[in-house]
Design an enzyme around this catalytic site. Structure first.
Site, PDB file in Angstrom:
ATOM      1  N   GLY A  59      39.016  46.035  47.030  1.00  0.00           N
ATOM      2  CA  GLY A  59      39.291  46.932  45.897  1.00  0.00           C
ATOM      3  C   GLY A  59      38.013  47.417  45.239  1.00  0.00           C
ATOM      4  CG  ASP A  60      34.685  44.893  45.730  1.00  0.00           C
ATOM      5  OD1 ASP A  60      35.322  45.243  46.745  1.00  0.00           O
ATOM      6  OD2 ASP A  60      33.983  43.860  45.704  1.00  0.00           O
ATOM      7  CB  SER A  61      34.663  48.631  49.075  1.00  0.00           C
ATOM      8  OG  SER A  61      33.736  47.601  49.321  1.00  0.00           O
TER       9      SER A  61
END
Ligand code: UDP
Ligand code: MG
Length: 389
Positions: A190-192
Protein backbone atom coordinates in the site's frame (compact mmCIF):
# COMPACT_ATOMS: atom_id res chain seq x y z
CA UNK A 1 9.22 28.52 14.60
CA UNK A 2 9.20 24.76 13.91
CA UNK A 3 6.52 23.62 11.50
CA UNK A 4 4.08 21.09 12.89
CA UNK A 5 4.58 17.44 11.82
CA UNK A 6 1.75 14.88 11.89
CA UNK A 7 2.91 11.32 12.54
CA UNK A 8 0.52 8.47 11.81
CA UNK A 9 1.30 5.24 13.64
CA UNK A 10 -0.70 2.12 12.74
CA UNK A 11 -0.85 -0.61 15.36
CA UNK A 12 -1.95 -4.22 15.46
CA UNK A 13 -0.99 -6.79 18.10
CA UNK A 14 2.66 -5.94 18.70
CA UNK A 15 2.57 -4.86 22.38
CA UNK A 16 6.32 -4.64 22.99
CA UNK A 17 7.29 -3.14 19.67
CA UNK A 18 4.52 -0.54 19.66
CA UNK A 19 5.84 0.84 22.97
CA UNK A 20 9.26 1.28 21.44
CA UNK A 21 7.70 3.00 18.43
CA UNK A 22 5.80 5.51 20.60
CA UNK A 23 8.85 6.15 22.78
CA UNK A 24 10.94 6.84 19.73
CA UNK A 25 8.55 9.70 18.94
CA UNK A 26 8.69 11.00 22.52
CA UNK A 27 12.50 11.03 22.28
CA UNK A 28 12.64 13.20 19.17
CA UNK A 29 14.87 16.27 19.28
CA UNK A 30 12.04 18.09 17.44
CA UNK A 31 9.07 19.03 19.58
CA UNK A 32 6.30 20.40 17.38
CA UNK A 33 4.52 17.19 16.41
CA UNK A 34 1.19 15.42 16.85
CA UNK A 35 0.96 11.63 16.91
CA UNK A 36 -2.09 9.64 15.79
CA UNK A 37 -1.98 6.15 17.28
CA UNK A 38 -4.39 4.24 15.05
CA UNK A 39 -5.07 0.90 16.66
CA UNK A 40 -6.73 -1.72 14.47
CA UNK A 41 -8.63 -3.48 17.24
CA UNK A 42 -5.57 -5.09 18.83
CA UNK A 43 -5.63 -7.52 21.73
CA UNK A 44 -5.85 -6.23 25.31
CA UNK A 45 -2.14 -6.50 25.94
CA UNK A 46 -1.49 -4.09 23.10
CA UNK A 47 -4.16 -1.54 24.06
CA UNK A 48 -2.88 -1.67 27.65
CA UNK A 49 0.67 -0.99 26.43
CA UNK A 50 -0.54 2.03 24.44
CA UNK A 51 -2.79 3.40 27.17
CA UNK A 52 0.16 4.48 29.33
CA UNK A 53 1.14 7.07 26.70
CA UNK A 54 -2.14 8.71 25.78
CA UNK A 55 -1.99 11.24 28.63
CA UNK A 56 0.41 13.27 26.48
CA UNK A 57 -1.73 16.01 24.89
CA UNK A 58 0.13 15.62 21.57
CA UNK A 59 -0.99 11.98 21.24
CA UNK A 60 -4.42 11.01 19.86
CA UNK A 61 -5.62 7.44 20.23
CA UNK A 62 -8.18 5.83 17.98
CA UNK A 63 -9.47 2.24 17.94
CA UNK A 64 -11.12 0.94 14.76
CA UNK A 65 -13.02 -1.87 16.57
CA UNK A 66 -12.98 -3.70 13.24
CA UNK A 67 -14.91 -6.95 13.13
CA UNK A 68 -12.36 -9.77 12.45
CA UNK A 69 -14.42 -11.08 9.54
CA UNK A 70 -14.14 -7.68 7.83
CA UNK A 71 -10.35 -7.50 8.08
CA UNK A 72 -9.57 -8.79 4.61
CA UNK A 73 -12.04 -6.50 2.88
CA UNK A 74 -9.60 -3.57 2.71
CA UNK A 75 -5.94 -2.73 3.25
CA UNK A 76 -6.33 -2.00 6.93
CA UNK A 77 -3.46 0.39 7.51
CA UNK A 78 -4.55 2.46 4.48
CA UNK A 79 -8.03 2.80 6.01
CA UNK A 80 -6.54 3.89 9.35
CA UNK A 81 -4.14 6.33 7.68
CA UNK A 82 -6.89 7.93 5.57
CA UNK A 83 -8.94 8.40 8.71
CA UNK A 84 -6.04 10.12 10.50
CA UNK A 85 -5.12 12.21 7.46
CA UNK A 86 -8.55 13.80 7.41
CA UNK A 87 -7.77 15.18 10.90
CA UNK A 88 -4.04 15.86 10.56
CA UNK A 89 -3.02 19.47 11.09
CA UNK A 90 0.71 19.27 10.46
CA UNK A 91 2.31 21.04 7.55
CA UNK A 92 4.43 17.91 7.09
CA UNK A 93 3.14 14.32 7.21
CA UNK A 94 5.01 11.14 8.07
CA UNK A 95 4.17 7.49 8.74
CA UNK A 96 5.25 4.94 11.34
CA UNK A 97 4.39 1.26 11.80
CA UNK A 98 4.32 -0.51 15.14
CA UNK A 99 7.49 -2.50 14.36
CA UNK A 100 9.69 0.49 13.58
CA UNK A 101 11.52 3.13 15.60
CA UNK A 102 12.48 6.64 14.51
CA UNK A 103 16.02 7.69 15.36
CA UNK A 104 16.02 10.83 17.60
CA UNK A 105 16.87 13.27 14.80
CA UNK A 106 14.42 11.74 12.28
CA UNK A 107 11.87 14.59 12.42
CA UNK A 108 14.37 17.44 12.61
CA UNK A 109 16.51 16.19 9.68
CA UNK A 110 13.51 15.64 7.44
CA UNK A 111 11.80 18.94 8.31
CA UNK A 112 15.06 20.73 7.70
CA UNK A 113 15.41 19.13 4.24
CA UNK A 114 11.84 20.09 3.28
CA UNK A 115 12.32 23.64 4.63
CA UNK A 116 15.45 24.08 2.54
CA UNK A 117 14.40 22.43 -0.72
CA UNK A 118 11.16 23.99 -1.84
CA UNK A 119 11.31 22.21 -5.23
CA UNK A 120 10.72 18.85 -3.49
CA UNK A 121 7.48 17.93 -1.76
CA UNK A 122 8.74 14.60 -0.38
CA UNK A 123 11.95 13.36 1.23
CA UNK A 124 13.15 9.87 2.20
CA UNK A 125 16.05 8.54 4.25
CA UNK A 126 18.14 5.39 4.70
CA UNK A 127 16.76 2.61 6.86
CA UNK A 128 18.15 -0.26 8.94
CA UNK A 129 16.16 -3.51 8.62
CA UNK A 130 16.58 -6.10 11.38
CA UNK A 131 15.15 -9.60 11.11
CA UNK A 132 14.30 -11.02 14.55
CA UNK A 133 13.03 -14.44 15.64
CA UNK A 134 9.91 -15.09 17.73
CA UNK A 135 11.78 -14.14 20.93
CA UNK A 136 12.94 -10.82 19.47
CA UNK A 137 16.60 -11.86 19.02
CA UNK A 138 18.35 -10.47 15.95
CA UNK A 139 19.02 -13.00 13.18
CA UNK A 140 20.58 -10.63 10.64
CA UNK A 141 20.28 -7.07 9.39
CA UNK A 142 20.81 -4.98 6.27
CA UNK A 143 20.40 -1.38 5.10
CA UNK A 144 18.24 0.30 2.51
CA UNK A 145 20.26 3.28 1.38
CA UNK A 146 18.77 6.57 0.18
CA UNK A 147 21.11 7.72 -2.53
CA UNK A 148 19.29 9.16 -5.49
CA UNK A 149 16.45 11.50 -6.27
CA UNK A 150 13.59 9.11 -7.06
CA UNK A 151 10.93 9.62 -9.70
CA UNK A 152 9.65 6.11 -8.93
CA UNK A 153 9.90 5.45 -5.22
CA UNK A 154 7.52 2.46 -5.31
CA UNK A 155 9.13 -0.76 -4.02
CA UNK A 156 12.34 1.08 -3.16
CA UNK A 157 11.34 3.09 -0.12
CA UNK A 158 9.69 1.81 3.06
CA UNK A 159 6.51 3.04 4.71
CA UNK A 160 8.50 4.55 7.62
CA UNK A 161 11.21 6.39 5.68
CA UNK A 162 9.21 9.20 4.05
CA UNK A 163 7.98 12.69 4.93
CA UNK A 164 5.87 14.82 2.57
CA UNK A 165 4.12 18.16 2.55
CA UNK A 166 0.45 18.08 3.50
CA UNK A 167 -0.29 20.29 0.48
CA UNK A 168 0.17 17.21 -1.74
CA UNK A 169 -2.81 15.46 -0.17
CA UNK A 170 -5.56 17.50 -1.78
CA UNK A 171 -3.93 17.07 -5.18
CA UNK A 172 -3.69 13.30 -4.66
CA UNK A 173 -7.32 13.09 -3.62
CA UNK A 174 -8.48 15.17 -6.56
CA UNK A 175 -6.60 13.00 -9.05
CA UNK A 176 -7.12 9.55 -7.49
CA UNK A 177 -10.29 9.89 -5.41
CA UNK A 178 -8.61 9.08 -2.09
CA UNK A 179 -5.32 9.62 -0.23
CA UNK A 180 -4.09 6.02 0.30
CA UNK A 181 -5.65 3.31 -1.87
CA UNK A 182 -7.71 1.07 0.43
CA UNK A 183 -8.18 -1.76 -2.09
CA UNK A 184 -7.26 -5.05 -0.40
CA UNK A 185 -5.17 -6.18 -3.37
CA UNK A 186 -2.57 -3.66 -2.22
CA UNK A 187 -2.25 -5.03 1.32
CA UNK A 188 1.41 -5.88 1.00
CA UNK A 189 2.51 -2.76 -0.87
CA UNK A 190 0.00 0.00 0.00
CA UNK A 191 2.89 2.35 0.71
CA UNK A 192 4.30 1.81 -2.79
CA UNK A 193 0.93 2.59 -4.36
CA UNK A 194 0.80 5.82 -2.35
CA UNK A 195 4.39 6.73 -3.31
CA UNK A 196 3.51 6.30 -6.97
CA UNK A 197 0.57 8.69 -6.45
CA UNK A 198 2.94 11.22 -4.82
CA UNK A 199 5.42 10.70 -7.65
CA UNK A 200 2.92 12.09 -10.15
CA UNK A 201 3.51 15.47 -8.44
CA UNK A 202 7.03 15.32 -6.96
CA UNK A 203 10.30 13.41 -6.90
CA UNK A 204 11.64 12.12 -3.57
CA UNK A 205 14.75 13.87 -2.23
CA UNK A 206 17.23 11.47 -0.51
CA UNK A 207 18.70 12.00 2.97
CA UNK A 208 21.69 9.67 3.23
CA UNK A 209 21.55 9.25 7.02
CA UNK A 210 19.83 6.20 8.55
CA UNK A 211 16.83 7.73 10.33
CA UNK A 212 14.73 4.70 11.24
CA UNK A 213 15.12 1.03 12.15
CA UNK A 214 12.44 -1.47 11.27
CA UNK A 215 12.02 -4.97 12.69
CA UNK A 216 10.78 -7.93 10.66
CA UNK A 217 9.19 -10.52 12.94
CA UNK A 218 8.10 -14.04 11.89
CA UNK A 219 4.56 -12.66 12.00
CA UNK A 220 5.09 -9.63 9.81
CA UNK A 221 2.89 -9.66 6.78
CA UNK A 222 5.79 -9.76 4.36
CA UNK A 223 6.93 -13.09 5.79
CA UNK A 224 3.57 -14.70 6.25
CA UNK A 225 2.06 -13.51 2.97
CA UNK A 226 4.82 -15.05 0.89
CA UNK A 227 3.91 -18.07 -1.21
CA UNK A 228 0.23 -18.09 -0.28
CA UNK A 229 -2.26 -19.05 -2.98
CA UNK A 230 -5.52 -17.04 -2.98
CA UNK A 231 -7.41 -20.15 -1.87
CA UNK A 232 -5.49 -22.16 0.71
CA UNK A 233 -5.09 -25.92 0.43
CA UNK A 234 -7.97 -27.75 2.04
CA UNK A 235 -7.04 -29.85 5.06
CA UNK A 236 -4.04 -27.69 6.04
CA UNK A 237 -3.32 -26.76 9.65
CA UNK A 238 -2.90 -23.00 9.97
CA UNK A 239 -2.46 -20.40 12.70
CA UNK A 240 -2.44 -16.59 13.02
CA UNK A 241 -1.01 -14.25 15.66
CA UNK A 242 -3.01 -15.67 18.56
CA UNK A 243 -1.32 -19.07 18.02
CA UNK A 244 -4.64 -20.93 17.89
CA UNK A 245 -4.41 -23.83 15.44
CA UNK A 246 -7.19 -24.39 12.92
CA UNK A 247 -7.73 -26.97 10.23
CA UNK A 248 -9.13 -25.71 6.95
CA UNK A 249 -12.06 -27.84 5.97
CA UNK A 250 -14.24 -26.99 2.99
CA UNK A 251 -13.94 -23.22 3.33
CA UNK A 252 -14.26 -23.21 7.11
CA UNK A 253 -11.54 -22.87 9.74
CA UNK A 254 -12.08 -25.39 12.49
CA UNK A 255 -10.26 -24.97 15.82
CA UNK A 256 -8.11 -27.96 16.72
CA UNK A 257 -7.72 -28.69 20.40
CA UNK A 258 -4.18 -28.90 21.85
CA UNK A 259 -4.98 -32.50 22.69
CA UNK A 260 -4.45 -33.25 18.99
CA UNK A 261 -1.02 -31.61 18.87
CA UNK A 262 0.68 -34.67 17.37
CA UNK A 263 -1.48 -34.16 14.29
CA UNK A 264 -0.43 -30.58 13.63
CA UNK A 265 3.02 -30.19 15.18
CA UNK A 266 5.69 -29.40 12.62
CA UNK A 267 3.14 -28.95 9.85
CA UNK A 268 1.19 -25.84 10.86
CA UNK A 269 1.49 -22.97 8.40
CA UNK A 270 1.68 -19.45 9.90
CA UNK A 271 -0.61 -17.19 7.87
CA UNK A 272 -1.62 -13.51 8.21
CA UNK A 273 -4.69 -12.88 10.39
CA UNK A 274 -6.72 -11.31 7.59
CA UNK A 275 -6.16 -14.43 5.52
CA UNK A 276 -7.27 -16.62 8.40
CA UNK A 277 -10.35 -14.58 9.19
CA UNK A 278 -11.65 -14.73 5.64
CA UNK A 279 -12.62 -18.31 6.53
CA UNK A 280 -15.72 -18.57 8.64
CA UNK A 281 -15.29 -20.48 11.90
CA UNK A 282 -16.69 -24.02 11.97
CA UNK A 283 -16.50 -26.84 14.48
CA UNK A 284 -15.68 -30.49 14.60
CA UNK A 285 -18.24 -32.33 16.63
CA UNK A 286 -16.07 -34.57 18.75
CA UNK A 287 -17.09 -36.04 22.05
CA UNK A 288 -15.88 -34.15 25.07
CA UNK A 289 -13.24 -36.59 26.32
CA UNK A 290 -10.64 -38.77 24.70
CA UNK A 291 -10.47 -40.09 21.18
CA UNK A 292 -13.94 -40.23 19.71
CA UNK A 293 -15.18 -43.81 19.65
CA UNK A 294 -17.20 -44.74 16.60
CA UNK A 295 -19.85 -47.43 16.67
CA UNK A 296 -19.54 -50.13 13.99
CA UNK A 297 -22.83 -48.91 12.53
CA UNK A 298 -21.46 -45.36 12.29
CA UNK A 299 -18.43 -46.58 10.34
CA UNK A 300 -20.63 -48.65 8.07
CA UNK A 301 -22.82 -45.66 7.35
CA UNK A 302 -19.81 -43.78 5.90
CA UNK A 303 -19.71 -44.17 2.12
CA UNK A 304 -16.73 -46.10 0.70
CA UNK A 305 -14.25 -43.89 -1.12
CA UNK A 306 -12.98 -44.88 -4.54
CA UNK A 307 -10.22 -47.48 -4.35
CA UNK A 308 -6.66 -46.22 -4.62
CA UNK A 309 -5.42 -47.97 -7.73
CA UNK A 310 -2.19 -49.87 -8.16
CA UNK A 311 0.83 -47.85 -9.14
CA UNK A 312 1.99 -50.41 -11.62
CA UNK A 313 -0.95 -49.98 -13.95
CA UNK A 314 -0.56 -47.51 -16.75
CA UNK A 315 -3.44 -45.31 -15.78
CA UNK A 316 -4.36 -44.40 -12.22
CA UNK A 317 -8.03 -43.88 -11.36
CA UNK A 318 -7.47 -42.34 -7.94
CA UNK A 319 -4.55 -41.15 -5.88
CA UNK A 320 -4.33 -40.74 -2.11
CA UNK A 321 -5.63 -37.29 -1.12
CA UNK A 322 -3.61 -34.34 0.12
CA UNK A 323 -0.31 -35.86 -1.00
CA UNK A 324 2.32 -34.16 -3.04
CA UNK A 325 3.15 -35.68 -6.44
CA UNK A 326 5.79 -34.83 -8.98
CA UNK A 327 5.93 -35.26 -12.72
CA UNK A 328 9.52 -34.45 -13.67
CA UNK A 329 10.04 -31.03 -12.04
CA UNK A 330 6.36 -30.06 -11.71
CA UNK A 331 4.41 -30.54 -8.46
CA UNK A 332 0.76 -31.51 -8.04
CA UNK A 333 -1.55 -32.10 -5.10
CA UNK A 334 -4.59 -34.39 -5.29
CA UNK A 335 -7.75 -33.09 -3.57
CA UNK A 336 -11.23 -34.61 -3.81
CA UNK A 337 -10.70 -36.27 -7.17
CA UNK A 338 -8.88 -33.38 -8.81
CA UNK A 339 -5.18 -32.92 -9.48
CA UNK A 340 -4.02 -29.36 -8.78
CA UNK A 341 -0.71 -27.97 -10.07
CA UNK A 342 1.18 -26.35 -7.21
CA UNK A 343 4.22 -24.08 -7.40
CA UNK A 344 7.48 -25.02 -5.66
CA UNK A 345 7.16 -22.11 -3.18
CA UNK A 346 3.63 -23.02 -2.15
CA UNK A 347 4.55 -26.70 -1.86
CA UNK A 348 7.47 -25.80 0.38
CA UNK A 349 5.18 -23.91 2.76
CA UNK A 350 2.33 -26.37 2.88
CA UNK A 351 4.20 -29.68 2.57
CA UNK A 352 7.42 -28.74 4.33
CA UNK A 353 8.46 -32.24 5.37
CA UNK A 354 6.81 -34.24 2.63
CA UNK A 355 8.73 -35.73 -0.25
CA UNK A 356 6.87 -35.55 -3.54
CA UNK A 357 5.91 -38.96 -4.95
CA UNK A 358 7.11 -39.36 -8.54
CA UNK A 359 4.41 -40.27 -11.06
CA UNK A 360 4.33 -40.18 -14.83
CA UNK A 361 2.12 -38.17 -17.12
CA UNK A 362 0.93 -41.46 -18.59
CA UNK A 363 -0.39 -42.55 -15.19
CA UNK A 364 -2.48 -39.46 -14.46
CA UNK A 365 -3.72 -38.44 -17.88
CA UNK A 366 -7.23 -39.59 -16.90
CA UNK A 367 -7.47 -37.28 -13.92
CA UNK A 368 -9.11 -33.87 -14.10
CA UNK A 369 -6.69 -30.97 -13.62
CA UNK A 370 -7.98 -28.27 -11.27
CA UNK A 371 -7.19 -24.73 -10.26
CA UNK A 372 -3.48 -24.22 -9.59
CA UNK A 373 -2.04 -23.17 -6.23
CA UNK A 374 0.29 -20.33 -7.18
CA UNK A 375 1.33 -17.43 -4.92
CA UNK A 376 -1.32 -14.74 -5.23
CA UNK A 377 1.14 -11.95 -4.56
CA UNK A 378 3.27 -12.50 -7.69
CA UNK A 379 0.13 -12.25 -9.78
CA UNK A 380 -0.98 -9.00 -8.13
CA UNK A 381 2.44 -7.43 -8.67
CA UNK A 382 2.45 -8.48 -12.34
CA UNK A 383 -0.87 -6.74 -12.87
CA UNK A 384 0.21 -3.53 -11.18
CA UNK A 385 1.15 -0.57 -13.28
CA UNK A 386 4.19 0.30 -11.19
CA UNK A 387 7.66 -1.14 -11.50
CA UNK A 388 9.15 -3.34 -8.84
CA UNK A 389 12.72 -2.51 -7.80
N1 UDP B 1 -1.91 -3.61 10.46
C1 UDP B 1 -3.21 -3.18 10.69
N2 UDP B 1 -4.23 -4.11 10.74
C2 UDP B 1 -3.99 -5.45 10.54
C3 UDP B 1 -2.65 -5.89 10.28
C4 UDP B 1 -1.64 -4.92 10.24
O1 UDP B 1 -3.44 -1.98 10.88
O2 UDP B 1 -4.93 -6.25 10.58
C5 UDP B 1 -0.82 -2.59 10.41
C6 UDP B 1 0.34 -2.92 11.34
O3 UDP B 1 0.09 -2.41 12.63
C7 UDP B 1 1.50 -2.22 10.68
C8 UDP B 1 1.15 -2.29 9.20
O4 UDP B 1 -0.24 -2.60 9.13
O5 UDP B 1 1.58 -0.86 11.10
C9 UDP B 1 1.99 -3.33 8.47
O6 UDP B 1 1.82 -4.62 9.08
P1 UDP B 1 3.02 -5.65 9.33
O7 UDP B 1 4.08 -5.00 10.14
O8 UDP B 1 2.43 -6.91 9.83
O9 UDP B 1 3.52 -5.88 7.85
P2 UDP B 1 4.96 -5.92 7.19
O10 UDP B 1 5.93 -5.19 8.05
O11 UDP B 1 5.28 -7.36 7.05
O12 UDP B 1 4.73 -5.29 5.84
MG1 MG C 1 5.96 -4.32 9.52
Amino acid sequence: MEKKISIILTSYNKPDLVKQAIESVLHQTYSNWELFVMDDHSNEETSAAISTYIKDHRIYYDNSFINPAERLKSTRYAVLINDALSRAEGEYITYLTDDTVFHPNRLSRMAEALNQCSEFDAVYSSQKVIHVNGRGTEQFHFYRFAEEVLDQAAFLVDHCSVMHRRSLLERVKEKFGSFWDEDVMHWNHGDSVFWSRLNTFTSFLPIKEVLDTTYKTPHSFQNTYQSLPSVLIDGSFVKGTDQKVYQLDRNKRKPVNERWHTLYEGRTVVIPDPFLFQYEEGFYRFKRHGIPALERAEIQSLPDGPPISRWTSDCVQHLPGRMLFRIERKFYVYLRGVLHPISHDVAKRFFANQKAIPISFQQIKQLPIGMPFYPVYDEIIRNLNITKG
